[in-house]
Design a protein around this motif. Structure first.
Motif, PDB file in Angstrom:
ATOM      1  N   SER A 366       0.833  -1.206   0.000  1.00  0.00           N
ATOM      2  CA  SER A 366       0.000   0.000   0.000  1.00  0.00           C
ATOM      3  C   SER A 366       0.864   1.250   0.000  1.00  0.00           C
ATOM      4  CB  SER A 366      -0.913  -0.005   1.229  1.00  0.00           C
ATOM      5  OG  SER A 366      -0.157   0.101   2.430  1.00  0.00           O
ATOM      6  N   ARG A 367       2.045   1.123   0.581  1.00  0.00           N
ATOM      7  CA  ARG A 367       2.972   2.261   0.642  1.00  0.00           C
ATOM      8  C   ARG A 367       3.635   2.543  -0.694  1.00  0.00           C
ATOM      9  NH1 ARG A 367       8.644   1.463   3.919  1.00  0.00           N
ATOM     10  NH2 ARG A 367       9.813   3.230   3.041  1.00  0.00           N
ATOM     11  N   THR A 368       4.268   1.517  -1.297  1.00  0.00           N
ATOM     12  CA  THR A 368       5.061   1.778  -2.504  1.00  0.00           C
ATOM     13  C   THR A 368       4.201   2.038  -3.728  1.00  0.00           C
ATOM     14  OG1 THR A 368       5.323  -0.623  -2.788  1.00  0.00           O
ATOM     15  CG2 THR A 368       7.127   0.569  -1.737  1.00  0.00           C
ATOM     16  N   PHE A 369       2.975   1.517  -3.751  1.00  0.00           N
ATOM     17  CA  PHE A 369       2.086   1.861  -4.863  1.00  0.00           C
ATOM     18  C   PHE A 369       1.824   3.366  -4.869  1.00  0.00           C
ATOM     19  CE2 PHE A 369      -1.665   2.049  -7.496  1.00  0.00           C
ATOM     20  CZ  PHE A 369      -1.494   1.010  -8.401  1.00  0.00           C
ATOM     21  N   PHE A 370       1.841   3.947  -3.670  1.00  0.00           N
ATOM     22  CA  PHE A 370       1.645   5.395  -3.533  1.00  0.00           C
ATOM     23  C   PHE A 370       2.940   6.171  -3.771  1.00  0.00           C
ATOM     24  CE2 PHE A 370       1.542   9.213  -0.851  1.00  0.00           C
ATOM     25  CZ  PHE A 370       0.397   9.841  -1.332  1.00  0.00           C
ATOM     26  N   THR A 371       4.016   5.764  -3.089  1.00  0.00           N
ATOM     27  CA  THR A 371       5.249   6.560  -3.133  1.00  0.00           C
ATOM     28  C   THR A 371       5.954   6.499  -4.483  1.00  0.00           C
ATOM     29  OG1 THR A 371       6.522   4.705  -2.209  1.00  0.00           O
ATOM     30  CG2 THR A 371       5.643   6.333  -0.666  1.00  0.00           C
ATOM     31  N   GLU A 372       5.754   5.431  -5.237  1.00  0.00           N
ATOM     32  CA  GLU A 372       6.386   5.334  -6.554  1.00  0.00           C
ATOM     33  C   GLU A 372       5.646   6.117  -7.626  1.00  0.00           C
ATOM     34  OE1 GLU A 372       8.412   0.900  -6.001  1.00  0.00           O
ATOM     35  OE2 GLU A 372       6.764   1.170  -7.418  1.00  0.00           O
ATOM     36  N   GLY A 373       4.531   6.717  -7.277  1.00  0.00           N
ATOM     37  CA  GLY A 373       3.802   7.548  -8.221  1.00  0.00           C
ATOM     38  C   GLY A 373       2.777   6.823  -9.067  1.00  0.00           C
ATOM     39  N   ARG A 374       2.646   5.505  -8.841  1.00  0.00           N
ATOM     40  CA  ARG A 374       1.696   4.759  -9.670  1.00  0.00           C
ATOM     41  C   ARG A 374       0.254   5.158  -9.357  1.00  0.00           C
ATOM     42  NH1 ARG A 374       2.738   0.824 -13.159  1.00  0.00           N
ATOM     43  NH2 ARG A 374       1.070  -0.625 -13.750  1.00  0.00           N
ATOM     44  N   TRP A 375      -0.027   5.434  -8.110  1.00  0.00           N
ATOM     45  CA  TRP A 375      -1.368   5.848  -7.754  1.00  0.00           C
ATOM     46  C   TRP A 375      -1.741   7.165  -8.430  1.00  0.00           C
ATOM     47  CZ3 TRP A 375      -6.003   4.818  -6.911  1.00  0.00           C
ATOM     48  CH2 TRP A 375      -6.899   5.726  -6.341  1.00  0.00           C
ATOM     49  N   ALA A 376      -0.821   8.092  -8.502  1.00  0.00           N
ATOM     50  CA  ALA A 376      -1.115   9.374  -9.151  1.00  0.00           C
ATOM     51  C   ALA A 376      -1.531   9.163 -10.604  1.00  0.00           C
ATOM     52  CB  ALA A 376       0.100  10.293  -9.060  1.00  0.00           C
ATOM     53  N   SER A 377      -0.852   8.232 -11.283  1.00  0.00           N
ATOM     54  CA  SER A 377      -1.192   7.956 -12.678  1.00  0.00           C
ATOM     55  C   SER A 377      -2.555   7.289 -12.808  1.00  0.00           C
ATOM     56  CB  SER A 377      -0.111   7.069 -13.318  1.00  0.00           C
ATOM     57  OG  SER A 377       1.141   7.711 -13.306  1.00  0.00           O
ATOM     58  N   VAL A 378      -2.852   6.368 -11.890  1.00  0.00           N
ATOM     59  CA  VAL A 378      -4.163   5.713 -11.907  1.00  0.00           C
ATOM     60  C   VAL A 378      -5.257   6.729 -11.603  1.00  0.00           C
ATOM     61  CG1 VAL A 378      -5.603   3.985 -10.765  1.00  0.00           C
ATOM     62  CG2 VAL A 378      -3.222   3.452 -11.313  1.00  0.00           C
ATOM     63  N   LEU A 379      -5.007   7.586 -10.624  1.00  0.00           N
ATOM     64  CA  LEU A 379      -6.001   8.573 -10.211  1.00  0.00           C
ATOM     65  C   LEU A 379      -6.346   9.523 -11.350  1.00  0.00           C
ATOM     66  CD1 LEU A 379      -7.681   9.632  -7.826  1.00  0.00           C
ATOM     67  CD2 LEU A 379      -5.724  11.092  -7.228  1.00  0.00           C
ATOM     68  N   ASP A 380      -5.358   9.864 -12.165  1.00  0.00           N
ATOM     69  CA  ASP A 380      -5.607  10.753 -13.303  1.00  0.00           C
ATOM     70  C   ASP A 380      -6.678  10.203 -14.236  1.00  0.00           C
ATOM     71  OD1 ASP A 380      -3.857  12.709 -12.540  1.00  0.00           O
ATOM     72  OD2 ASP A 380      -2.184  11.978 -13.771  1.00  0.00           O
ATOM     73  N   GLN A 381      -6.791   8.878 -14.307  1.00  0.00           N
ATOM     74  CA  GLN A 381      -7.726   8.253 -15.230  1.00  0.00           C
ATOM     75  C   GLN A 381      -9.092   7.983 -14.603  1.00  0.00           C
ATOM     76  OE1 GLN A 381      -5.820   4.711 -16.629  1.00  0.00           O
ATOM     77  NE2 GLN A 381      -4.218   5.805 -17.739  1.00  0.00           N
ATOM     78  N   LEU A 382      -9.185   8.011 -13.275  1.00  0.00           N
ATOM     79  CA  LEU A 382     -10.458   7.723 -12.617  1.00  0.00           C
ATOM     80  C   LEU A 382     -11.479   8.824 -12.904  1.00  0.00           C
ATOM     81  CD1 LEU A 382      -9.658   6.353  -9.038  1.00  0.00           C
ATOM     82  CD2 LEU A 382     -10.703   5.121 -10.935  1.00  0.00           C
TER      83      LEU A 382
END
Length: 553
Positions: A366-382
């Motif tokens: 849950s931490r590295t999915f956030f800190t590596e920036g992957r969540w930001a990219s997913v969020l852009d598409q939501l």
């Protein structure tokens, strides 16, 4: 720059790992083999097979209390190794004694006191050598052995004990232990002495000891055809990879001259190498490992290179999307025959009406999915009308401050507590709780107008039977609490899959996995996806029902 764990992180590691087996007894520390009458731990559950450790202070140091200094004190690897093994299935019995050699472990009577606990089906790991180079005969410790592995021997009048004694070679003592272990029906394992913190003039190369005790240990193991764990070479490579500054944090901070005795963090690093050796030599059953390591110290669970996995976009942006985030149990990509349930989920949905977008990536927490920036990219598409499925937990238990954890561990719980960690580039990171990261995903997604479902992790291959403790109990409880508190749905996927496993039986479940206990193959991925779909159908209001295919694929 290389990572440099802080004292605070070492304290966190101390809290994360059990200090010793619950049954371990304290004893008066002494390194005088003439008077060493110490109390050593016994198998906690005699009916279970045992992994018995014999050796010196690099395996077990003092009173098992870090000399009152906690994690910053001196610890042997025989303490933290228990955290990587399932002690409900195997006893870990650390019978090593500080200050002894392959000779004096026997002559002081500790071997005779240990043998009664060795039974058929057990394993005994021996690691001697650090004290074997001492004088053969003096009035201090008289613990040295003859060099080499041959039949040479020397008769002495022991100046310490006042008794005649025949002293043999290092190899002869090891062969004696091997023979007696085999006679008891157990399996012997030889480990070379752990690497010393000694650097060549370049400051980047670790000095090996392959030409003496480490080499002789390897020679005996080869001659006797027993498993060998090369803590000398593997430890040197690990130190070189981490760098001098990081290695310094593996030793007591108040003893900069110390080159042999590690603190708790250094002991954990050596324990990981022992685990790697046991795995490589196929010594223990796969089911007893709670965590697995390779010789370079890395966790053997797939850690996918994020640079090679682009964030997946919806096929048709006009349609609502079912978006998945998680780890390799959601998406493994066929690595070593492994597939996650997310890779077989689309077949259950009408993809002309909804996109199924799997943005999970192997090795993440849950931490590295956030800190590596992957969540930001997913969020852009939501977007509004989308549904987000979240499943983390398999990698969140990595220990903060432990280099093998690859900066993946989150703080246990759901609170605001944070712990400082150091990244490989030397930058600092305040690590949040598992619940903090989940709440961030939920609230970010809801702000976009998406619905969120939190899933507990799928169970391990060896943790689904009714008589076993439920798997991921804490992560399931934390996930449910965070989901309820933040307006998301929750599915206990751990128990739903476990119950389905129970229905089909162990023989069938064994065919669902591509590795020892974590990753499913194609059939297992389909099976688990089926269980998830059944759970999605039962969500209040059945929000995804209109998008499901009329019948199971």
């Amino acid at each position: 720059m290389t990572p440099k764990p802080t004292r605070r992180l070492v304290a966190a590691l101390l809290l994360a790992l059990p200090l010793a087996q619950a049954h371990a007894q304290e004893f008066t520390a002494t390194t005088d083999p003439a008077r060493a009458q110490v109390q050593l731990p016994e198998p906690a559950r005699p009916e279970l097979p045992s992994l018995i450790l014999i050796g010196d202070s690099t395996v077990r140091n003092g009173r098992d209390d870090g000399q009152g200094k906690g994690a910053e004190g001196q610890w042997g690897w025989g303490n933290p190794i228990a955290a990587y093994l399932d002690t409900n299935k195997i006893n870990v019995v650390n019978r090593a004694v500080g200050g002894l050699s392959s000779r004096t472990y026997r002559s002081s009577g500790h071997w005779d006191r240990t043998k009664p606990f060795i039974k058929k089906g057990d394993w005994v790991v021996m690691q001697f050598g650090h004290n074997d180079a001492s004088p053969v005969n003096d009035n201090s410790r008289a613990r040295g052995v003859l060099r080499g592995t041959g039949p040479e021997k020397e008769d002495i009048n022991n100046l310490l004990t006042g008794k005649p004694e025949t002293v043999y070679t290092y190899g002869a003592y090891l062969r004696g232990y091997i023979a007696e272990i085999r006679a008891a029906g157990a399996t012997p394992v030889v480990a070379s002495p752990v690497i010393r913190k000694r650097w060549e003039a370049d400051g980047a190369t670790v000095m090996r000891a392959g030409g003496n005790f480490a080499g002789w240990a390897a020679e005996v193991a080869r001659q006797e055809k027993v498993a060998f764990i090369d803590l000398n070479e593997w430890g040197a490579k690990r130190y070189e990879a981490l760098g001098k500054a990081t290695v310094e944090t593996f030793f007591p901070a108040d003893m900069p001259q110390e080159t042999v005795h590690t603190n708790w963090l250094g002991a954990a690093v050596n324990a990981q190498l022992v685990i790697a050796g046991l795995i490589q030599n196929k010594v223990l059953p796969d089911a007893v490992y709670k965590q697995r390591f390779a010789p370079d110290g890395s966790d053997d669970r797939p850690v996918v290179d994020a640079r090679k996995v682009k964030v997946e976009a919806p096929r048709d942006p006009k349609l609502p999307s079912l978006v998945l985030i998680g780890d390799s149990t959601v998406r493994s990509g066929g690595q070593n025959g492994a597939y996650g349930w997310g890779e077989r989920l689309a077949a259950f949905f009408d993809t002309q009406r909804i996109n199924v977008v799997n943005n999970a990536i192997g090795g993440r927490s849950s931490r590295t999915f956030f800190t590596e920036g992957r969540w930001a990219s997913v969020l852009d598409q939501l977007k509004a009308g989308d549904t987000l499925l979240i499943q983390f937990g398999h990698n969140d238990g990595a220990r903060i401050g432990d280099p093998a954890g690859k900066n993946r561990g989150s703080v246990p719980g759901i609170g605001p507590e944070a712990v400082e960690d150091t990244r490989p580039d030397g930058t600092k990171e305040m690590v949040q709780s598992f619940g903090w990261y989940l709440a961030r995903y939920i609230n970010d997604a809801k702000a976009k107008g998406a619905s969120v479902v939190v899933l507990s992790p799928i169970p391990h291959k060896d943790r689904w039977k009714p008589e076993q403790p439920r798997d991921f109990e804490n992560y399931a409880a934390w996930g449910e609490q965070v989901a309820r508190a933040n307006g998301a749905q929750f599915i206990d996927l751990t128990m739903r899959v476990a119950e389905a496993y129970r229905a089909v039986g162990a023989e069938k479940v064994d065919t669902f996995f591509s590795d020892a206990r974590t990753h499913t193959n194609d059939a297992g991925a389909v099976f688990n996806a089926t269980q998830l779909v059944e759970a999605l159908k039962r969500l209040p209001g059945q929000p995804l029902q209109p998008f499901l295919r009329p019948a199971a694929p």
